[in-house]
Design a protein around this motif. Structure first.
Motif, PDB file in Angstrom:
ATOM      1  N   ALA A 145       0.811  -1.234   0.000  1.00  0.00           N
ATOM      2  CA  ALA A 145       0.000   0.000   0.000  1.00  0.00           C
ATOM      3  C   ALA A 145       0.841   1.280   0.000  1.00  0.00           C
ATOM      4  CB  ALA A 145      -0.976  -0.008   1.171  1.00  0.00           C
ATOM      5  N   PRO A 146       1.843   1.397   0.893  1.00  0.00           N
ATOM      6  CA  PRO A 146       2.616   2.657   0.876  1.00  0.00           C
ATOM      7  C   PRO A 146       3.309   2.861  -0.474  1.00  0.00           C
ATOM      8  CG  PRO A 146       3.196   1.330   2.800  1.00  0.00           C
ATOM      9  CD  PRO A 146       2.312   0.486   1.955  1.00  0.00           C
ATOM     10  N   MET A 147       3.780   1.758  -1.060  1.00  0.00           N
ATOM     11  CA  MET A 147       4.501   1.886  -2.329  1.00  0.00           C
ATOM     12  C   MET A 147       3.554   2.219  -3.482  1.00  0.00           C
ATOM     13  SD  MET A 147       7.451   1.769  -1.395  1.00  0.00           S
ATOM     14  CE  MET A 147       7.976   1.549   0.285  1.00  0.00           C
ATOM     15  N   ILE A 148       2.326   1.697  -3.401  1.00  0.00           N
ATOM     16  CA  ILE A 148       1.353   2.008  -4.448  1.00  0.00           C
ATOM     17  C   ILE A 148       1.044   3.507  -4.427  1.00  0.00           C
ATOM     18  CG2 ILE A 148      -1.053   1.667  -5.196  1.00  0.00           C
ATOM     19  CD1 ILE A 148      -0.795  -1.229  -4.143  1.00  0.00           C
ATOM     20  N   VAL A 149       0.820   4.029  -3.227  1.00  0.00           N
ATOM     21  CA  VAL A 149       0.523   5.458  -3.102  1.00  0.00           C
ATOM     22  C   VAL A 149       1.706   6.291  -3.595  1.00  0.00           C
ATOM     23  CG1 VAL A 149       0.087   7.318  -1.459  1.00  0.00           C
ATOM     24  CG2 VAL A 149      -1.167   5.176  -1.271  1.00  0.00           C
ATOM     25  N   VAL A 150       2.918   5.887  -3.176  1.00  0.00           N
ATOM     26  CA  VAL A 150       4.107   6.634  -3.581  1.00  0.00           C
ATOM     27  C   VAL A 150       4.290   6.562  -5.103  1.00  0.00           C
ATOM     28  CG1 VAL A 150       6.618   6.715  -3.428  1.00  0.00           C
ATOM     29  CG2 VAL A 150       5.260   6.450  -1.366  1.00  0.00           C
ATOM     30  N   ALA A 151       4.051   5.391  -5.690  1.00  0.00           N
ATOM     31  CA  ALA A 151       4.163   5.246  -7.145  1.00  0.00           C
ATOM     32  C   ALA A 151       3.145   6.158  -7.836  1.00  0.00           C
ATOM     33  CB  ALA A 151       3.940   3.794  -7.553  1.00  0.00           C
ATOM     34  N   GLY A 152       1.932   6.241  -7.273  1.00  0.00           N
ATOM     35  CA  GLY A 152       0.902   7.112  -7.823  1.00  0.00           C
ATOM     36  C   GLY A 152       1.336   8.570  -7.775  1.00  0.00           C
ATOM     37  N   VAL A 153       1.870   8.960  -6.626  1.00  0.00           N
ATOM     38  CA  VAL A 153       2.324  10.338  -6.447  1.00  0.00           C
ATOM     39  C   VAL A 153       3.446  10.672  -7.433  1.00  0.00           C
ATOM     40  CG1 VAL A 153       3.557  11.846  -4.837  1.00  0.00           C
ATOM     41  CG2 VAL A 153       1.604  10.515  -4.039  1.00  0.00           C
ATOM     42  N   PRO A 184      -3.362   9.942  -8.600  1.00  0.00           N
ATOM     43  CA  PRO A 184      -2.588  10.932  -9.354  1.00  0.00           C
ATOM     44  C   PRO A 184      -3.441  11.694 -10.367  1.00  0.00           C
ATOM     45  CG  PRO A 184      -2.064   8.694 -10.092  1.00  0.00           C
ATOM     46  CD  PRO A 184      -2.900   8.552  -8.861  1.00  0.00           C
ATOM     47  N   GLN A 185      -3.073  12.958 -10.562  1.00  0.00           N
ATOM     48  CA  GLN A 185      -3.762  13.754 -11.572  1.00  0.00           C
ATOM     49  C   GLN A 185      -2.907  13.752 -12.823  1.00  0.00           C
ATOM     50  OE1 GLN A 185      -3.836  17.291  -9.230  1.00  0.00           O
ATOM     51  NE2 GLN A 185      -5.892  16.875  -8.466  1.00  0.00           N
ATOM     52  N   GLY A 186      -3.337  12.999 -13.815  1.00  0.00           N
ATOM     53  CA  GLY A 186      -2.570  12.880 -15.047  1.00  0.00           C
ATOM     54  C   GLY A 186      -1.453  11.868 -14.903  1.00  0.00           C
ATOM     55  N   PHE A 187      -0.661  11.759 -15.950  1.00  0.00           N
ATOM     56  CA  PHE A 187       0.448  10.817 -15.914  1.00  0.00           C
ATOM     57  C   PHE A 187       1.670  11.448 -16.544  1.00  0.00           C
ATOM     58  CE2 PHE A 187       3.111   7.515 -17.695  1.00  0.00           C
ATOM     59  CZ  PHE A 187       3.242   6.644 -16.630  1.00  0.00           C
TER      60      PHE A 187
END
Lengths: 265, 284
Positions: free
Chosen positions: A19-27, A39-42
């Motif tokens: 979970a923490p890594m998924i959020v960080v990857a999203g950010v 995340p907003q956009g990619f």
């Protein structure tokens, strides 16, 4: 029902770990310079930032250099020691094995503070080569443990056969021992390399004011506000660690390596 | 080639470099640290050689007692959480196929090797107002608006369990991998459910392993120095944080060294306890 329960349990643990890594990857793929999730956009711009922004690039280079050199020095300390303990009966020499494992068993802040007082007393505080030695001492445990394990796995009759055929100690080491020990040597190096790359407290206490490694850079950045670059560096580090351990698993026997590693402690 | 005692001085040469390095860069720094813990602190961050107990005397205060108590309590809480989560997980993991096992081990090693800075950053992001899990709860309609979950004791605990769980699993792994499967099979044949077999056969067999693991995870958690700073309030600071703080920011090396020596003593006592338990475990 039972397998369902078991799957659910594994899923929950897996989720906790990722979970923490998924959020960080999203950010890290956010378009704007803000930490938002989802995340907003990619955009991969924040990954580019690691290599183009001189501050992050210098920290990356410092970390890589430190990890490459200190892991090599750790192996250079561990190999002759493990070989000697395997080859000779000298019970008192086991004390060095104990010394090699100690920095890893004690809370890290202790080794860090010991080295800080030492470098400050000798007047070398802040020199970048002190970080290489400090890291090598801190992580010498890893190659020492994998190598000791590798030596116990060597069939002594092989070595004896070589000796009967007239090979001297040096030839035996080069042609018989070294090839047998190589996988353990490589994994010992890899363990020390990855941990050195991620190490914070020893580097911070010994060269923190003169040399900025990536973990130090991230921590300093944490205090002055977050940027998505920190997230991309984090993902880069997770990827490097997963890659290195994946390679060890691919070319070596990971369960065996871990089985004996923990038994050693 | 059989092991032989060294016959001549030249046989010792492989030992020279490792022994020299470990002595000069570990034993001597350690001794220096112990010496500094008795030194006199000067105004302005310097210290002079002396033999005083002032630095140790500072321990006997309410503030220090509270920090020590909190550090020990936090480490115990982390160790218990990790054991409770880790034992069933590791047990089931060792019964999985080899490929799946290797995959989990790689993932666990990757997390174990992560810097505390990175773990702290990842959890503070997960618990933040803008990017945190509460956003998902809002999206699911369970919450009105996202909130920040850090700094808090729960955040410190979650981060530290995250850091220590892979370590726990990797310590338990060898013991559980070597566990004789006929033990549980026998219990199952006699009509015990898998859960019952786990608690009546596996757990008692592993009693000593579990206690030893608890102590090792406790020491590991005691060494955490960044997570309490990143995820907690100053009231959540541990002994390791205070040592760093005194050494780097307050420039009070003698006091930092005295605290470090104290931490070593606590750790050694714990290691001694593990060895003692391990010895008892060998006896039938």
């Amino acid at each position: 029902m039972n397998t369902l329960l078991r799957r659910l349990y594994f899923l929950l643990i897996g989720l906790f770990l990722t979970a923490p890594m998924i959020v960080v990857a999203g950010v890290s793929v956010n378009v704007k310079q803000s930490l938002t999730f989802p995340p907003q956009g990619f955009s991969l711009a924040w990954y580019g930032e690691i290599f183009t922004n001189p501050e992050w690039r210098n920290a990356l280079i410092a970390s890589l250099t430190l990890a490459v050199l200190s892991a090599a020095l750790a192996v250079l300390i561990a190999l002759p020691l493990a070989w000697f303990l395997w080859r000779r009966i000298a019970p008192w020499a086991n004390i060095f094995q104990l010394l090699g494992v100690a920095p890893f068993t004690l809370p890290p802040v202790i080794t860090a503070l010991g080295l800080l007082t030492f470098w400050a007393t000798t007047g070398f505080y802040g020199a970048s080569w002190t970080a290489v030695i400090s890291h090598a001492i801190f992580f010498v445990t890893l190659p020492l443990v994998t190598l000791s394990l590798g030596f116990t796995a060597i069939d002594r009759s092989l070595v004896e056969a070589a000796a009967t055929m007239g090979a001297n100690e040096r030839t035996i080491f080069k042609t018989v021992v070294l090839p047998l020990i190589r996988p353990y040597l490589i994994s010992g190096y890899a363990f020390a390399f990855v941990l050195s790359l991620n190490e914070y407290i020893v580097a911070y206490m010994t060269v923190g004011f003169t040399m900025e490694t990536l973990p130090i850079k991230i921590f300093n950045a944490l205090r002055y506000g977050y940027t998505p670059t920190m997230a991309s560096v984090t993902i880069l580090f997770v990827a490097i660690a997963a890659l290195v351990f994946g390679l060890i698993a691919r070319f070596g026997d990971l369960p065996k390596l871990l089985g004996a590693m923990a038994a050693e402690k | 080639m059989r092991r032989e005692p060294p016959q001549k001085i030249a046989d010792y040469w492989p030992l020279a470099f490792p022994a020299g390095m470990l002595t000069v860069f570990f034993v001597i720094p350690f001794a220096t640290m112990i010496a500094v813990s008795f030194f006199q602190r000067q105004q302005g961050g310097f210290y002079t050689p002396a033999f005083v107990f002032d630095n140790y005397a500072r321990f006997v205060s309410l503030f220090f007692g509270r920090v020590l108590g909190f550090s020990l309590m936090l480490a115990i809480a982390v160790a218990i959480c990790c054991i409770v989560l880790g034992i069933p997980f590791t047990y089931l993991l060792t019964r999985m196929g080899r490929k799946a096992q290797v995959m989990w081990l790689v993932a666990l090693l990757a997390i174990l090797s992560l810097s505390e800075v990175i773990i702290g950053f990842a959890w503070s992001t997960l618990f933040s107002r803008t990017a945190g899990i509460t956003n998902l709860l809002v999206m699911a309609g369970l919450m009105q608006e996202p909130v920040a979950l850090t700094p808090s004791f729960g955040a410190v605990l979650a981060g530290m369990v995250y850091q220590a769980l892979p370590y726990t699993i990797l310590i338990l792994y060898p013991a559980l991998v070597r566990l004789d499967p006929t033990l549980t099979e026998a219990a199952r044949t006699l009509g015990a459910s898998p859960v019952r077999a786990f608690f009546t056969v596996v757990v008692p067999t592993l009693r000593n392993t579990i206690i030893a693991t608890l102590i090792m995870v406790f020491i590991f958690a005691l060494g955490s120095y960044l997570l309490p700073q990143i995820l907690g309030r100053p009231s959540h600071w541990t002994l390791s944080v205070l040592i760093t703080d005194q050494a780097v920011y307050q420039s009070n090396m003698p006091f930092a060294a005295a605290m470090a020596v104290f931490l070593v003593l606590v750790t050694l006592a714990m290691v001694g306890l593990t060895v003692l338990i391990g010895r008892k475990g060998d006896a039938p």
